[in-house]
Design a protein around this motif. Structure first.
Motif, PDB file in Angstrom:
ATOM      1  N   VAL A  83       0.870  -1.182   0.000  1.00 56.41           N
ATOM      2  CA  VAL A  83       0.000   0.000   0.000  1.00 56.41           C
ATOM      3  C   VAL A  83       0.901   1.224   0.000  1.00 56.41           C
ATOM      4  CG1 VAL A  83      -1.919   1.171   1.118  1.00 56.41           C
ATOM      5  CG2 VAL A  83      -1.692  -1.310   1.343  1.00 56.41           C
ATOM      6  N   SER A  84       0.773   2.063  -1.016  1.00 54.31           N
ATOM      7  CA  SER A  84       1.726   3.161  -1.196  1.00 54.31           C
ATOM      8  C   SER A  84       1.048   4.517  -1.252  1.00 54.31           C
ATOM      9  CB  SER A  84       2.544   2.942  -2.481  1.00 54.31           C
ATOM     10  OG  SER A  84       1.697   2.960  -3.616  1.00 54.31           O
ATOM     11  N   THR A  85       1.847   5.535  -1.003  1.00 55.42           N
ATOM     12  CA  THR A  85       1.439   6.931  -1.188  1.00 55.42           C
ATOM     13  C   THR A  85       1.691   7.309  -2.650  1.00 55.42           C
ATOM     14  OG1 THR A  85       3.634   7.828  -0.732  1.00 55.42           O
ATOM     15  CG2 THR A  85       2.183   7.455   1.174  1.00 55.42           C
ATOM     16  N   PRO A  86       1.167   8.447  -3.112  1.00 56.19           N
ATOM     17  CA  PRO A  86       1.506   8.895  -4.467  1.00 56.19           C
ATOM     18  C   PRO A  86       3.011   9.113  -4.663  1.00 56.19           C
ATOM     19  CG  PRO A  86      -0.469   9.996  -3.729  1.00 56.19           C
ATOM     20  CD  PRO A  86       0.063   9.252  -2.536  1.00 56.19           C
ATOM     21  N   SER A  87       3.671   9.743  -3.704  1.00 52.19           N
ATOM     22  CA  SER A  87       5.115   9.958  -3.864  1.00 52.19           C
ATOM     23  C   SER A  87       5.885   8.650  -3.765  1.00 52.19           C
ATOM     24  CB  SER A  87       5.632  10.972  -2.830  1.00 52.19           C
ATOM     25  OG  SER A  87       5.276  10.608  -1.518  1.00 52.19           O
ATOM     26  N   GLY A  88       5.331   7.656  -3.072  1.00 56.86           N
ATOM     27  CA  GLY A  88       5.954   6.347  -3.000  1.00 56.86           C
ATOM     28  C   GLY A  88       5.569   5.431  -4.157  1.00 56.86           C
ATOM     29  N   SER A  89       4.707   5.929  -5.045  1.00 59.21           N
ATOM     30  CA  SER A  89       4.244   5.080  -6.151  1.00 59.21           C
ATOM     31  C   SER A  89       5.357   4.769  -7.141  1.00 59.21           C
ATOM     32  CB  SER A  89       3.059   5.736  -6.868  1.00 59.21           C
ATOM     33  OG  SER A  89       3.446   6.937  -7.533  1.00 59.21           O
ATOM     34  N   THR A  90       6.452   5.541  -7.093  1.00 57.44           N
ATOM     35  CA  THR A  90       7.577   5.295  -8.004  1.00 57.44           C
ATOM     36  C   THR A  90       8.558   4.282  -7.425  1.00 57.44           C
ATOM     37  OG1 THR A  90       8.734   7.180  -7.022  1.00 57.44           O
ATOM     38  CG2 THR A  90       7.469   7.601  -9.024  1.00 57.44           C
ATOM     39  N   ALA A  91       8.316   3.819  -6.208  1.00 57.42           N
ATOM     40  CA  ALA A  91       9.249   2.905  -5.539  1.00 57.42           C
ATOM     41  C   ALA A  91       8.791   1.454  -5.720  1.00 57.42           C
ATOM     42  CB  ALA A  91       9.378   3.297  -4.066  1.00 57.42           C
ATOM     43  N   TYR A  92       8.599   0.723  -4.638  1.00 58.43           N
ATOM     44  CA  TYR A  92       8.235  -0.699  -4.706  1.00 58.43           C
ATOM     45  C   TYR A  92       6.960  -0.899  -5.514  1.00 58.43           C
ATOM     46  CZ  TYR A  92       7.971  -5.522  -2.843  1.00 58.43           C
ATOM     47  OH  TYR A  92       7.935  -6.874  -2.694  1.00 58.43           O
ATOM     48  N   ASN A  93       6.013  -0.001  -5.335  1.00 58.82           N
ATOM     49  CA  ASN A  93       4.744  -0.084  -6.054  1.00 58.82           C
ATOM     50  C   ASN A  93       4.954  -0.194  -7.561  1.00 58.82           C
ATOM     51  OD1 ASN A  93       1.697   0.629  -6.527  1.00 58.82           O
ATOM     52  ND2 ASN A  93       2.809   2.236  -7.603  1.00 58.82           N
ATOM     53  N   LYS A  94       5.868   0.600  -8.101  1.00 53.37           N
ATOM     54  CA  LYS A  94       6.106   0.584  -9.551  1.00 53.37           C
ATOM     55  C   LYS A  94       6.649  -0.768  -9.993  1.00 53.37           C
ATOM     56  CE  LYS A  94       8.498   2.946 -13.322  1.00 53.37           C
ATOM     57  NZ  LYS A  94       9.160   1.736 -13.852  1.00 53.37           N
ATOM     58  N   SER A  95       7.527  -1.353  -9.185  1.00 52.26           N
ATOM     59  CA  SER A  95       8.098  -2.649  -9.552  1.00 52.26           C
ATOM     60  C   SER A  95       7.045  -3.760  -9.530  1.00 52.26           C
ATOM     61  CB  SER A  95       9.261  -3.007  -8.625  1.00 52.26           C
ATOM     62  OG  SER A  95       8.807  -3.308  -7.323  1.00 52.26           O
ATOM     63  N   LEU A  96       5.926  -3.517  -8.833  1.00 51.89           N
ATOM     64  CA  LEU A  96       4.831  -4.487  -8.789  1.00 51.89           C
ATOM     65  C   LEU A  96       3.796  -4.233  -9.880  1.00 51.89           C
ATOM     66  CD1 LEU A  96       4.272  -4.534  -4.908  1.00 51.89           C
ATOM     67  CD2 LEU A  96       5.325  -6.346  -6.288  1.00 51.89           C
TER      68      LEU A  96
END
Length: 268
Positions: free
Chosen positions: A157-170
């Motif tokens: 579960v990510s924030t918008p600014s965190g969407s470029t991190a682990y979230n993007k790899s998923l």
């Protein structure tokens, strides 16, 4: 006029420590006050990971503290100043009234089966949930209604600014940090004739809450940004956009889509 109070955090390597000392000396020469406990501005020297540490260190005074990132490695999503711009940054901090931009945070509330007790966390990037043994099996509720039973490696579960991190790899979407939203992305979900999940990332608006309820009695490995925690006797894990925000001090434009391009697309 009150003196600006500042603190500086470093990645800990030689270049970051040298820059930290240099900045500290310059800012003191401009008669700013060094205060590690109650800073108005926190300068993070290193990378995005260093800024995550700084955020968690000062999470109890987010309404009073603004952050600035200096990157000593690759361009960061939170660190927009380079080592050769230190003098320019110091003069800007000392002489220029700064603007602040606010990014949404993720609130995570973990409740336990023994009742009464709960733990609350804030994440700047994301929270991940995995089972210590075997597949993660969770009932997922959205806005108070059961949505699905998830089976798989885990959920992010990510924030918008965190969407470029682990979230993007998923395979999650990149969200602009002006959006008051959170995103749920799956890690290797099990989908067959018996078990079925949505199979797509979900973006929830600020007024929606997601709730995970364990189906079986398991221990969970839960990460809050860089922090890994083991939780037992979990009754539920609740996610929503936090009421708090992180504030960044801006002395110049730092366009989000330009950062995305420079990090993932640009080859010139």
């Amino acid at each position: 006029m009150e003196k600006i109070k500042f603190a500086i955090t470093s990645k800990g390597n030689q270049i970051s420590n040298t820059l930290m000392q240099k900045m500290k000396t310059y800012l003191l020469d401009f008669h700013l006050e060094y205060d590690e406990n109650q800073p108005d501005i926190v300068v993070s020297v290193g990378g995005d990971g260093t800024l995550l540490y700084a955020f968690h260190r000062y999470r109890n005074r987010l309404d009073k503290t603004a952050f600035i990132g200096v990157h000593t490695g690759h361009l960061g999503f939170y660190a927009d100043w380079t080592p050769d711009e230190i003098e320019k940054l110091v003069i800007a901090i000392a002489k220029t009234p700064y603007q602040t931009v606010e990014y949404p945070l993720l609130e995570v509330i973990i409740r336990y089966t023994n009742g009464g007790r709960e733990a609350r966390y804030l994440a700047l990037n994301e929270c991940t949930v995995k089972s210590v043994e075997g597949s993660l099996v969770m009932d997922v509720e959205i806005k108070g209604q059961r949505f699905e039973t998830f089976r798989g490696d885990g959920l992010c579960v990510s924030t918008p600014s965190g969407s470029t991190a682990y979230n993007k790899s998923l395979g999650g979407a990149i969200l602009h940090p002006s959006l008051q939203a959170i995103q749920i992305a799956e890690m290797a979900s099990i989908n067959n004739r018996v078990f079925r999940t949505i199979g797509s990332p979900l973006v929830l608006p600020g007024h929606h809450t997601a709730l995970l309820k364990p189906v079986n009695d398991a221990d969970f490995q839960i990460t809050i940004d860089h922090l890994t925690l083991l939780h037992k006797d979990v009754k539920s894990i609740q996610f929503r956009v936090a009421s708090e925000k992180i504030r960044f001090a801006r002395f110049r434009a730092f366009p989000f889509w330009q950062r995305v391009r420079d990090s993932f697309v640009c080859d010139d």
